[in-house]
Design a protein around this motif. Structure first.
Motif, PDB file in Angstrom:
ATOM      1  N   PRO A 226     -13.201  10.847 -12.918  1.00  0.00           N
ATOM      2  CA  PRO A 226     -12.616   9.660 -12.291  1.00  0.00           C
ATOM      3  C   PRO A 226     -11.548   9.091 -13.233  1.00  0.00           C
TER       4      PRO A 226
ATOM      5  N   ASP B 170       0.814  -1.214   0.000  1.00  0.00           N
ATOM      6  CA  ASP B 170       0.000   0.000   0.000  1.00  0.00           C
ATOM      7  C   ASP B 170       0.847   1.263   0.000  1.00  0.00           C
TER       8      ASP B 170
ATOM      9  N   GLU C 185      -7.005  12.222  -4.346  1.00  0.00           N
ATOM     10  CA  GLU C 185      -6.797  10.788  -4.170  1.00  0.00           C
ATOM     11  C   GLU C 185      -8.003  10.200  -3.461  1.00  0.00           C
ATOM     12  N   SER C 186      -8.445   9.051  -3.934  1.00  0.00           N
ATOM     13  CA  SER C 186      -9.508   8.323  -3.240  1.00  0.00           C
ATOM     14  C   SER C 186      -9.070   6.861  -3.168  1.00  0.00           C
ATOM     15  N   PRO C 187      -9.682   6.075  -2.306  1.00  0.00           N
ATOM     16  CA  PRO C 187      -9.272   4.673  -2.192  1.00  0.00           C
ATOM     17  C   PRO C 187      -9.427   3.892  -3.498  1.00  0.00           C
ATOM     18  N   ALA C 188     -10.416   4.239  -4.295  1.00  0.00           N
ATOM     19  CA  ALA C 188     -10.674   3.483  -5.523  1.00  0.00           C
ATOM     20  C   ALA C 188      -9.805   3.938  -6.690  1.00  0.00           C
ATOM     21  N   HIS C 189      -9.642   5.263  -6.860  1.00  0.00           N
ATOM     22  CA  HIS C 189      -8.905   5.811  -8.003  1.00  0.00           C
ATOM     23  C   HIS C 189      -8.713   7.303  -7.774  1.00  0.00           C
ATOM     24  N   ASP C 190      -7.834   7.898  -8.552  1.00  0.00           N
ATOM     25  CA  ASP C 190      -7.651   9.342  -8.477  1.00  0.00           C
ATOM     26  C   ASP C 190      -8.807  10.033  -9.193  1.00  0.00           C
TER      27      ASP C 190
ATOM     28  N   VAL D   1     -10.136   6.349 -14.487  1.00  0.00           N
ATOM     29  CA  VAL D   1     -10.291   4.907 -14.688  1.00  0.00           C
ATOM     30  C   VAL D   1     -10.139   4.628 -16.178  1.00  0.00           C
TER      31      VAL D   1
END
Length: 152
Positions: A123, A40, A104-109, A125
């Protein structure tokens, strides 16, 4: 020199780094001797000349800087600061504006793009953002609901 958030963990044995702020009782430059427990984005990193807990306490709170040219980064890796100011163009809506911020987020920037469409949150992705070129505008394909100012 600014910290480059957004890059993957890239410390490896042999990498020369600078510890800042500098101190009178140690070298400013050192090298990474070992890395363990990478997970991480964090790890246990050992530096040349830091042989004891007492030595390690002296560098507590220091920033570790490396020359980008010395880093073995995956192709297409960009630091947040390299993205800020880049133009973003949607396949359907056209120019959206420039990246003003990267969250920044846990899933994606998430890119905060400001321009003619107002503030658009993009997002980051694969389905929405294609390959990011080294220079120039970044092409995206956003669903119409993400772009402000449109009639839904």
């Amino acid at each position: 020199m600014a910290a480059l958030r957004g890059l993957p963990f890239c410390m490896e044995p042999g990498l020369t780094v600078a510890l800042t702020p500098p101190a009178l009782d140690r070298d400013r430059f050192t090298s990474v001797t070992a890395v363990s427990g990478v997970r991480d984005g964090s790890a246990l990193v050992f530096f040349a000349g830091i042989a004891s807990i007492k030595d390690a306490e002296k560098i507590k709170g220091c920033h570790v800087l490396a020359r980008r040219a010395d880093l073995d980064l995956p192709e297409g890796s960009f630091a947040f600061e390299e993205l800020i100011g880049r133009d973003v163009v949607d396949a359907a809506a056209g120019p959206l504006g420039r990246i003003a911020e990267v969250m920044e987020s846990p899933a994606h920037d998430i890119w905060v793009v400001r321009g003619p469409a107002g503030e658009v949150l993009v997002p980051v992705v694969d389905e929405l953002v294609g390959e990011i070129p080294e220079a120039g505008a970044i092409a995206v394909s956003l669903p119409s609901g993400l772009i402000g100012g449109e009639d839904a």
